[in-house]
Design a protein around this motif. Structure first.
Motif, PDB file in Angstrom:
ATOM      1  N   UNK A  26       0.932  -1.177   0.079  1.00 30.60           N
ATOM      2  CA  UNK A  26      -0.160  -0.108   0.142  1.00 30.60           C
ATOM      3  C   UNK A  26       0.882   1.251  -0.061  1.00 30.60           C
ATOM      4  N   UNK A  27       0.484   2.154  -0.763  1.00 27.37           N
ATOM      5  CA  UNK A  27       1.151   3.374  -0.470  1.00 27.37           C
ATOM      6  C   UNK A  27       0.523   4.646  -0.877  1.00 27.37           C
ATOM      7  N   UNK A  28       0.829   5.721  -0.508  1.00 23.88           N
ATOM      8  CA  UNK A  28       0.056   6.839  -0.371  1.00 23.88           C
ATOM      9  C   UNK A  28       0.733   8.195  -1.404  1.00 23.88           C
ATOM     10  N   UNK A  29      -0.255   8.658  -1.930  1.00 25.00           N
ATOM     11  CA  UNK A  29       0.219  10.025  -2.808  1.00 25.00           C
ATOM     12  C   UNK A  29      -0.566  11.352  -2.099  1.00 25.00           C
ATOM     13  N   UNK A  30       0.121  12.096  -1.511  1.00 27.03           N
ATOM     14  CA  UNK A  30      -0.586  13.181  -0.874  1.00 27.03           C
ATOM     15  C   UNK A  30      -1.018  14.237  -1.902  1.00 27.03           C
ATOM     16  N   UNK A  31      -1.970  15.052  -1.392  1.00 29.93           N
ATOM     17  CA  UNK A  31      -2.223  16.244  -2.322  1.00 29.93           C
ATOM     18  C   UNK A  31      -1.095  16.831  -2.993  1.00 29.93           C
ATOM     19  N   UNK A  32      -1.352  17.022  -4.265  1.00 26.89           N
ATOM     20  CA  UNK A  32      -0.633  18.077  -5.182  1.00 26.89           C
ATOM     21  C   UNK A  32       1.059  17.552  -5.252  1.00 26.89           C
ATOM     22  N   UNK A  33       1.074  16.325  -4.998  1.00 24.46           N
ATOM     23  CA  UNK A  33       2.496  15.616  -5.081  1.00 24.46           C
ATOM     24  C   UNK A  33       2.422  14.877  -6.477  1.00 24.46           C
ATOM     25  N   UNK A  34       3.311  15.072  -7.101  1.00 25.88           N
ATOM     26  CA  UNK A  34       3.458  14.475  -8.496  1.00 25.88           C
ATOM     27  C   UNK A  34       3.717  13.077  -8.528  1.00 25.88           C
ATOM     28  N   UNK A  35       3.192  12.138  -9.408  1.00 21.47           N
ATOM     29  CA  UNK A  35       3.258  10.797  -9.273  1.00 21.47           C
ATOM     30  C   UNK A  35       3.797  10.359 -10.695  1.00 21.47           C
ATOM     31  N   UNK A  36       4.749   9.471 -10.740  1.00 27.16           N
ATOM     32  CA  UNK A  36       5.178   8.565 -12.055  1.00 27.16           C
ATOM     33  C   UNK A  36       5.413   7.341 -11.576  1.00 27.16           C
ATOM     34  N   UNK A  37       4.840   6.425 -12.365  1.00 23.24           N
ATOM     35  CA  UNK A  37       4.714   4.988 -12.226  1.00 23.24           C
ATOM     36  C   UNK A  37       5.544   4.145 -13.240  1.00 23.24           C
ATOM     37  N   UNK A  38       6.395   3.550 -12.885  1.00 22.21           N
ATOM     38  CA  UNK A  38       7.120   2.526 -13.781  1.00 22.21           C
ATOM     39  C   UNK A  38       6.952   1.001 -13.463  1.00 22.21           C
ATOM     40  N   UNK A  39       6.715   0.436 -14.643  1.00 22.61           N
ATOM     41  CA  UNK A  39       6.254  -1.037 -14.511  1.00 22.61           C
ATOM     42  C   UNK A  39       7.352  -1.987 -15.130  1.00 22.61           C
ATOM     43  N   UNK A  40       8.127  -2.846 -14.106  1.00 19.51           N
ATOM     44  CA  UNK A  40       8.740  -3.852 -14.536  1.00 19.51           C
ATOM     45  C   UNK A  40       8.104  -4.949 -15.183  1.00 19.51           C
ATOM     46  N   UNK A  41       6.859  -5.175 -14.465  1.00 18.10           N
ATOM     47  CA  UNK A  41       5.685  -6.508 -15.303  1.00 18.10           C
ATOM     48  C   UNK A  41       4.566  -5.441 -15.154  1.00 18.10           C
ATOM     49  N   UNK A  42       3.440  -6.138 -15.940  1.00 21.26           N
ATOM     50  CA  UNK A  42       2.200  -5.552 -16.118  1.00 21.26           C
ATOM     51  C   UNK A  42       1.958  -5.148 -14.684  1.00 21.26           C
ATOM     52  N   UNK A  43       1.572  -3.847 -14.302  1.00 20.69           N
ATOM     53  CA  UNK A  43       1.432  -3.197 -13.188  1.00 20.69           C
ATOM     54  C   UNK A  43      -0.208  -2.920 -12.720  1.00 20.69           C
ATOM     55  N   UNK A  44      -0.838  -3.587 -12.107  1.00 18.15           N
ATOM     56  CA  UNK A  44      -2.386  -3.378 -11.721  1.00 18.15           C
ATOM     57  C   UNK A  44      -2.542  -2.784 -10.436  1.00 18.15           C
ATOM     58  N   UNK A  45      -3.045  -1.544 -10.443  1.00 17.49           N
ATOM     59  CA  UNK A  45      -3.429  -0.811  -9.259  1.00 17.49           C
ATOM     60  C   UNK A  45      -4.758  -0.585  -8.842  1.00 17.49           C
ATOM     61  N   UNK A  46      -4.931  -0.524  -7.621  1.00 19.17           N
ATOM     62  CA  UNK A  46      -6.419   0.191  -7.289  1.00 19.17           C
ATOM     63  C   UNK A  46      -6.225   0.933  -6.119  1.00 19.17           C
ATOM     64  N   UNK A  47      -7.115   2.130  -6.173  1.00 21.66           N
ATOM     65  CA  UNK A  47      -6.803   3.177  -5.686  1.00 21.66           C
ATOM     66  C   UNK A  47      -8.303   4.127  -4.996  1.00 21.66           C
TER      67      UNK A  47
END
Length: 350
Positions: free
Chosen positions: A311-332
């Motif tokens: 589980x990870x959290x992205x606070x308000x107004x923080x830039x997010x970049x996602x990199x996938x080594x394998x197919x990455x499936x996320x719920x949020x």
């Protein structure tokens, strides 16, 4: 107050502040810069919780206290930037709940909206107003505010899910109410899965007909993994990928097409192996679960490794970049629903 003042003026102002303090008065000009900022500066920080580590502590708690004794046996995911507030962002709560074989978490209801995202186990249930949703990994189950709900585990394996609630939001308004049912479980009002069968196919009963028994404003409360994962797969096969989001689908309320809860929005994403999203930031604080795959998330200046069920959290107004080594499936889930209603939501992509 940042303006430089002559010593005599500063001294007289401080005398004034001391004199009016017993009258519960305070000068706005001393705090205005902190109240009205040029852009958000949340106290919550980016953070990742290892599921394996948290699970170990949760299972130890299971040996020490029963679900009935605790009412809800949950480990709160407290954001390190706002410890002591039972919050993962300024407006959202998150916790990992354990129900062991044979246990029941007693029936109650409250003003807070809640969702359950299943992390581990099959066959346990959440009952909402007397109807069971039998849960499997990565199912989304809602318990809207003021609807009766209890949990039980008739299987032979532990059941763990992530609880997401708007507890900090409700706390702002001081509007928390709760009730407990006299019985541990709610009397059955419909067969398990009846609501999903009736409202879950982009169709609904005629309003006012005998079959239309769920609350008109929020009829559906179970979104199974087998359905949303298939929808995400089909989308990825045919749709162009968004450079900032990957392939993304929002969960919707079939009554109006809006967010699944009045204060909470939820969505899923698929980031194909080898893909890196472009930076994007938004004002909603968001809580993510890694359902499948491995990769990394860069949240502002913080980079975290992503493994299944973390589980990870992205606070308000923080830039997010996602990199996938394998197919990455996320719920949020996030507080986007609240912010949009209040005219506060904003996003920015690079």
């Amino acid at each position: 107050m940042t303006t430089h003042l002559p010593n005599d003026q500063r001294s007289q102002l401080e005398d004034l502040y001391r004199e009016m303090d017993p009258s519960a008065l305070t000068p706005l000009w001393e705090v205005l810069a902190a109240l009205v900022k040029p852009e958000p500066r949340p106290q919550a920080i980016a953070h990742r919780w290892s599921y394996d580590e948290a699970r170990g502590y949760l299972m130890r708690a299971g040996d020490l206290i029963s679900a009935e004794q605790a009412e809800r046996r949950v480990l709160v995911l407290e954001n390190p930037g706002i410890r002591g507030q039972s919050a993962i962002t300024g407006s959202l709560y998150a916790g990992l709940q354990l129900i062991l074989p044979g246990e029941i978490a007693p029936c109650h209801r409250h003003t807070q909206c809640a969702l359950r995202f299943v992390m581990e186990g099959s066959g346990a249930y959440t009952t909402v107003d007397g109807e069971k949703a039998v849960m499997n990994p990565f199912d989304l189950v809602l318990t809207p505010n003021w609807q009766w709900h209890d949990h039980g585990n008739p299987s032979d394996k532990p059941m763990i899910w992530l609880d997401g609630l708007d507890i900090p939001t409700v706390r702002i308004f001081d509007t928390t109410f709760s009730e407990r049912l006299d019985d541990k479980v709610h009397p059955e009002t419909a067969p398990a899965g009846a609501t999903l069968a009736t409202y879950g196919g982009n169709l609904r009963p005629f309003r006012g007909s005998a079959a239309d028994r769920r609350p008109a404003e929020r009829p559906l409360f179970h979104y199974p993994y087998v359905q949303w994962r298939q929808a995400l797969t089909v989308m990825a096969q045919s749709a162009a990928i968004d450079p900032h989001l990957g392939h993304a689908l929002e969960f919707t309320n079939p009554a109006d097409g809006g967010p699944v809860l009045p204060t909470i929005s939820a969505h899923v994403r698929l980031i194909p192996a080898g893909f890196e999203t472009r930076p994007r930031r938004a004002t909603d604080g968001a809580v993510f679960v890694v359902c499948e795959g491995r990769g990394r998330a860069r949240i502002g200046d913080t980079e975290v490794e992503l493994r299944e069920r973390d589980v990870f959290v992205v606070p308000c107004w923080q830039s997010l970049v996602l990199q996938a080594d394998e197919d990455l499936v996320l719920f949020a889930y996030s507080d986007k629903a609240s912010q949009q209603k209040l005219g506060l939501y904003k996003e920015e992509s690079q």
